[in-house]
Write a protein that holds these residues in place. Sequence first.
Motif, PDB file in Angstrom:
ATOM      1  N   THR A 229       6.353  -8.483   2.113  1.00 57.20           N
ATOM      2  CA  THR A 229       6.405  -7.114   1.618  1.00 57.20           C
ATOM      3  C   THR A 229       6.078  -7.119   0.141  1.00 57.20           C
ATOM      4  O   THR A 229       6.235  -8.126  -0.548  1.00 57.20           O
ATOM      5  CB  THR A 229       7.798  -6.473   1.795  1.00 57.20           C
ATOM      6  OG1 THR A 229       8.704  -7.091   0.889  1.00 57.20           O
ATOM      7  CG2 THR A 229       8.283  -6.620   3.214  1.00 57.20           C
ATOM      8  N   ARG A 230       5.646  -5.973  -0.366  1.00 56.93           N
ATOM      9  CA  ARG A 230       5.320  -5.869  -1.783  1.00 56.93           C
ATOM     10  C   ARG A 230       6.543  -6.163  -2.636  1.00 56.93           C
ATOM     11  O   ARG A 230       6.444  -6.752  -3.714  1.00 56.93           O
ATOM     12  CB  ARG A 230       4.765  -4.481  -2.103  1.00 56.93           C
ATOM     13  CG  ARG A 230       4.366  -4.331  -3.559  1.00 56.93           C
ATOM     14  CD  ARG A 230       3.732  -2.976  -3.810  1.00 56.93           C
ATOM     15  NE  ARG A 230       2.489  -2.850  -3.073  1.00 56.93           N
ATOM     16  CZ  ARG A 230       1.336  -3.336  -3.505  1.00 56.93           C
ATOM     17  NH1 ARG A 230       1.274  -3.990  -4.635  1.00 56.93           N
ATOM     18  NH2 ARG A 230       0.253  -3.178  -2.803  1.00 56.93           N
TER      19      ARG A 230
ATOM     20  N   THR B   6      -2.193  -5.772  -1.274  1.00 57.64           N
ATOM     21  CA  THR B   6      -2.276  -4.531  -0.507  1.00 57.64           C
ATOM     22  C   THR B   6      -2.605  -4.800   0.946  1.00 57.64           C
ATOM     23  O   THR B   6      -2.043  -4.177   1.851  1.00 57.64           O
ATOM     24  CB  THR B   6      -3.335  -3.608  -1.125  1.00 57.64           C
ATOM     25  OG1 THR B   6      -3.004  -3.351  -2.489  1.00 57.64           O
ATOM     26  CG2 THR B   6      -3.421  -2.291  -0.373  1.00 57.64           C
TER      27      THR B   6
ATOM     28  N   ASP C 193       0.594  -6.084   2.620  1.00 57.35           N
ATOM     29  CA  ASP C 193       1.699  -5.132   2.603  1.00 57.35           C
ATOM     30  C   ASP C 193       1.381  -3.874   3.399  1.00 57.35           C
ATOM     31  O   ASP C 193       2.167  -3.455   4.241  1.00 57.35           O
ATOM     32  CB  ASP C 193       2.034  -4.777   1.150  1.00 57.35           C
ATOM     33  CG  ASP C 193       3.219  -3.835   1.044  1.00 57.35           C
ATOM     34  OD1 ASP C 193       4.118  -3.934   1.891  1.00 57.35           O
ATOM     35  OD2 ASP C 193       3.239  -3.012   0.124  1.00 57.35           O
ATOM     36  N   GLU C 194       0.218  -3.285   3.127  1.00 56.14           N
ATOM     37  CA  GLU C 194      -0.113  -2.004   3.733  1.00 56.14           C
ATOM     38  C   GLU C 194      -1.095  -2.133   4.888  1.00 56.14           C
ATOM     39  O   GLU C 194      -1.134  -1.264   5.766  1.00 56.14           O
ATOM     40  CB  GLU C 194      -0.702  -1.069   2.669  1.00 56.14           C
ATOM     41  CG  GLU C 194       0.253  -0.795   1.509  1.00 56.14           C
ATOM     42  CD  GLU C 194      -0.395   0.004   0.391  1.00 56.14           C
ATOM     43  OE1 GLU C 194      -1.530   0.485   0.600  1.00 56.14           O
ATOM     44  OE2 GLU C 194       0.225   0.143  -0.678  1.00 56.14           O
ATOM     45  N   GLY C 195      -1.882  -3.197   4.888  1.00 58.32           N
ATOM     46  CA  GLY C 195      -2.916  -3.337   5.908  1.00 58.32           C
ATOM     47  C   GLY C 195      -2.490  -4.115   7.130  1.00 58.32           C
ATOM     48  O   GLY C 195      -3.257  -4.235   8.095  1.00 58.32           O
TER      49      GLY C 195
END
Length: 390
Positions: A5-6, A195, A198-200
């Motif tokens: 996670t970020r 990113t 975390d988001e992809g």
Amino acid sequence: MIRITRAAVAALLVCSVALPAGVATAATPDAPPPLSAAQPARAAALPAPTGPYSVGSTVLPLVDRSRTDPWVPTADGRALMVTLHYPAARTGGGRPAPYATREEARLLAKQLGSGVSGDLLARTRTHGRTDAWPAPGRRPLVLLSPGFGVSRWTLTGLAEDLASRGYVVASVDHAYESFGISLPGGRTLTCVACTALDEGGVHGSVVTSTRAADMRYVLDRLTGPRPVWKHADVIDDRRVGMAGHSIGGASAASAMVADRRIDAGINMDGAFWEDLPAESLRGRPFMMLGTHDAMHLPGGTDTTWDGTWTALDGWKRWVTVAGSDHFTFSDGPVISRHFGLPQPELPTDRAIDITRTYVAAFFDQHLRGLSRPLLDGPSPANPEVHFQHR
């Protein structure tokens, strides 16, 4: 597998209970608020190397155009920045080697909070001399890979110490996997991979498998028929090891699977993202060096250590260090102490000494064939160090 996670990445050096990059739980905290402590009056200095040699340093920009970068497919190949540290002749000349570029340090300092000056961080004093003439002799090669989000220079203290003991050390920055990597010409690559993971929803094994390919390319360019370094003849390509911090440590195992030229490996406090194949590491030695807590003790939160330990088929050690945290095994303790950031129980000087001592002992034994009883079990000189599964 465990997901990055970020928050785990952004915690970096500032939190004494920070989880490893690549490890997160439901309790993972948000990034710490900016710090407001007064700036130190001068730059920090890395602890002096402990070996008999002076240290030389040179930076090699590389681009592997045979591959597409997984994070930025439109990039012109896979860019890598490599710093070599090596034993130097005492009369070999050279200027003091820089720690980091101002832009690299600024981008990391931004993550650490307002109490950290990027300018001061960049001016951290090292013990290497730029392009100093190498000391004579053929030397084992150690590859180093940093944690996710941070750069190769956060392992400078370890690299300089290994070089002072007689190793050539190649610390590698992997494109788009750090908050900032400076390239020749003033261009800076930032953390596109942060990113993506975390988001992809990209799996961490993309990082470790890509870094394995990076290390294969670095080995080819350092030991192949047309080496990129003019002093490459000092490298003994029959004695190659790899160590890494966090996801860089997990990448050491992946690189050994992918490249039989790597004879021995160390994972410093990183979760493993790929299972070992049926043939494991084909009997090659591997050490896991981590925190003595609920994360990396047997049966701990990071279950990948238990699984990998069982699968290892050669000489192996599972070593934990009481009072340490995730960034104990990098330059983190020096940076935290200097800027007044939270620190774990283990004092900075002990953290640096233990990491240097056990990493050097491992490579001395497995790349040089030297007996190092320190690796056989507990030592009265190092009561913080515990051996698991003996």
